[in-house]
Design a protein around this motif. Sequence first.
Motif, PDB file in Angstrom:
ATOM      1  N   TYR A 273       0.857  -1.185   0.000  1.00 30.60           N
ATOM      2  CA  TYR A 273       0.000   0.000   0.000  1.00 30.60           C
ATOM      3  C   TYR A 273       0.894   1.236   0.000  1.00 30.60           C
ATOM      4  O   TYR A 273       1.778   1.372   0.846  1.00 30.60           O
ATOM      5  CB  TYR A 273      -0.909   0.014   1.229  1.00 30.60           C
ATOM      6  CG  TYR A 273      -1.996  -1.018   1.163  1.00 30.60           C
ATOM      7  CD1 TYR A 273      -3.244  -0.723   0.630  1.00 30.60           C
ATOM      8  CD2 TYR A 273      -1.775  -2.313   1.621  1.00 30.60           C
ATOM      9  CE1 TYR A 273      -4.248  -1.680   0.557  1.00 30.60           C
ATOM     10  CE2 TYR A 273      -2.762  -3.283   1.552  1.00 30.60           C
ATOM     11  CZ  TYR A 273      -3.999  -2.959   1.020  1.00 30.60           C
ATOM     12  OH  TYR A 273      -4.981  -3.921   0.940  1.00 30.60           O
ATOM     13  N   LYS A 274       0.648   2.138  -0.964  1.00 36.23           N
ATOM     14  CA  LYS A 274       1.368   3.405  -1.023  1.00 36.23           C
ATOM     15  C   LYS A 274       0.405   4.531  -0.683  1.00 36.23           C
ATOM     16  O   LYS A 274      -0.629   4.683  -1.350  1.00 36.23           O
ATOM     17  CB  LYS A 274       1.967   3.621  -2.418  1.00 36.23           C
ATOM     18  CG  LYS A 274       3.104   2.685  -2.765  1.00 36.23           C
ATOM     19  CD  LYS A 274       3.718   3.049  -4.109  1.00 36.23           C
ATOM     20  CE  LYS A 274       4.894   2.142  -4.445  1.00 36.23           C
ATOM     21  NZ  LYS A 274       5.525   2.512  -5.738  1.00 36.23           N
ATOM     22  N   CYS A 275       0.746   5.283   0.339  1.00 38.71           N
ATOM     23  CA  CYS A 275      -0.124   6.361   0.813  1.00 38.71           C
ATOM     24  C   CYS A 275       0.619   7.677   0.606  1.00 38.71           C
ATOM     25  O   CYS A 275       1.606   7.953   1.299  1.00 38.71           O
ATOM     26  CB  CYS A 275      -0.456   6.164   2.292  1.00 38.71           C
ATOM     27  SG  CYS A 275      -0.863   4.445   2.735  1.00 38.71           S
ATOM     28  N   LYS A 276       0.163   8.480  -0.350  1.00 32.68           N
ATOM     29  CA  LYS A 276       0.876   9.712  -0.719  1.00 32.68           C
ATOM     30  C   LYS A 276       0.840  10.760   0.380  1.00 32.68           C
ATOM     31  O   LYS A 276       1.813  11.455   0.614  1.00 32.68           O
ATOM     32  CB  LYS A 276       0.297  10.272  -2.015  1.00 32.68           C
ATOM     33  CG  LYS A 276       0.593   9.418  -3.234  1.00 32.68           C
ATOM     34  CD  LYS A 276       0.053  10.061  -4.503  1.00 32.68           C
ATOM     35  CE  LYS A 276       0.383   9.212  -5.719  1.00 32.68           C
ATOM     36  NZ  LYS A 276      -0.152   9.800  -6.971  1.00 32.68           N
ATOM     37  N   ASN A 277      -0.316  10.898   1.036  1.00 32.14           N
ATOM     38  CA  ASN A 277      -0.440  11.865   2.126  1.00 32.14           C
ATOM     39  C   ASN A 277      -1.666  11.489   2.964  1.00 32.14           C
ATOM     40  O   ASN A 277      -2.461  10.636   2.567  1.00 32.14           O
ATOM     41  CB  ASN A 277      -0.551  13.298   1.592  1.00 32.14           C
ATOM     42  CG  ASN A 277      -1.730  13.474   0.649  1.00 32.14           C
ATOM     43  OD1 ASN A 277      -2.882  13.322   1.049  1.00 32.14           O
ATOM     44  ND2 ASN A 277      -1.446  13.801  -0.613  1.00 32.14           N
ATOM     45  N   PRO A 278      -1.836  12.119   4.125  1.00 28.10           N
ATOM     46  CA  PRO A 278      -2.935  11.732   5.025  1.00 28.10           C
ATOM     47  C   PRO A 278      -4.328  11.968   4.448  1.00 28.10           C
ATOM     48  O   PRO A 278      -5.302  11.399   4.943  1.00 28.10           O
ATOM     49  CB  PRO A 278      -2.709  12.617   6.261  1.00 28.10           C
ATOM     50  CG  PRO A 278      -1.303  13.079   6.172  1.00 28.10           C
ATOM     51  CD  PRO A 278      -0.999  13.170   4.723  1.00 28.10           C
ATOM     52  N   ASN A 279      -4.427  12.805   3.425  1.00 31.40           N
ATOM     53  CA  ASN A 279      -5.742  13.178   2.898  1.00 31.40           C
ATOM     54  C   ASN A 279      -6.228  12.276   1.765  1.00 31.40           C
ATOM     55  O   ASN A 279      -7.338  12.445   1.274  1.00 31.40           O
ATOM     56  CB  ASN A 279      -5.710  14.629   2.408  1.00 31.40           C
ATOM     57  CG  ASN A 279      -5.317  15.591   3.517  1.00 31.40           C
ATOM     58  OD1 ASN A 279      -5.796  15.486   4.640  1.00 31.40           O
ATOM     59  ND2 ASN A 279      -4.433  16.524   3.206  1.00 31.40           N
ATOM     60  N   ASN A 280      -5.360  11.354   1.335  1.00 30.19           N
ATOM     61  CA  ASN A 280      -5.724  10.464   0.242  1.00 30.19           C
ATOM     62  C   ASN A 280      -5.733   9.016   0.697  1.00 30.19           C
ATOM     63  O   ASN A 280      -4.957   8.637   1.581  1.00 30.19           O
ATOM     64  CB  ASN A 280      -4.746  10.625  -0.926  1.00 30.19           C
ATOM     65  CG  ASN A 280      -4.854  11.994  -1.590  1.00 30.19           C
ATOM     66  OD1 ASN A 280      -4.082  12.898  -1.258  1.00 30.19           O
ATOM     67  ND2 ASN A 280      -5.778  12.148  -2.496  1.00 30.19           N
TER      68      ASN A 280
END
Length: 287
Positions: A273-280
Amino acid sequence: MRFKKIVYLFLIFLIFTSLLLGLIILSLKKSQQLEVSFLNVGQGDAILIESGNRQVLIDAGKNGRTVLEKLGEEMPFWDRTLETVIITHPDLDHYGGLGDILKYYQVESVLKTEAENTAEEWQEAKRDIEKEKSMVLNSTFGSTIVFPNGAKLEIIYPFSKVEQSPEDKNDTSIVARLDFGENRFLFTGDLSQAGEAELLKYGADISADILKVGHHGSKSSSSDKFIQKINPQQAIISVGKNSYGHPHPEVLERLESNSVKIWRTDESGTVKYKCKNPNNFCEIFVD
């Protein structure tokens, strides 16, 4: 001739500076991201959490060569440090690769419970930890690891100190919840339905978008009430070739009946899982 030499040196300097700036920008960009990789280590668990140059590994699989290969695929070749390795409980398929990891990486700390195992492999693993001078931390309810981007990994089970010789080591498994903005992961080790009932009884906050299914999909874990309380959208089963019948058809049916998308490492390989930033919301990638 001298002028050409100066030009060449200047060009080399520019190239080196550009590469250095590129690495710095890439590092700063990655420090804002979060990656969670459920490594394909066969019948065992190994979950790598990365934020910038900080890594936490939950469990070390069964085979040292396999887990080192998978870590090498995920971590930059120049980064030889794991800030924390969490051993959820002393079963070989969760700590077997620890000795080799300690040889090839600097492990700053090892987090575990007081649960013991008389097996020589476990005793050797403890000797390796002592030899490499890693800090040993006993798991404490509420302990939190904070990553550079603000992601938080919190220990939510066991609630108190566990017995050294428990009747069922699986129910001493460390359970941790990872929060990163809109994304929440729940890691359950080999927790059985008895441990799940404890979490439900005491009203622990176990809601999560992504669930690491307990005990490789064993029938003894993942009760319907537990799944419903978590209410996950996706679930990962870390499993390999085995003689235990993992994952059990009943567990798969429970997850499917609750509209949970299932990913299996024996079928999909490493699940990342790749999470670009907390808002996405995190994006999923499989081998």
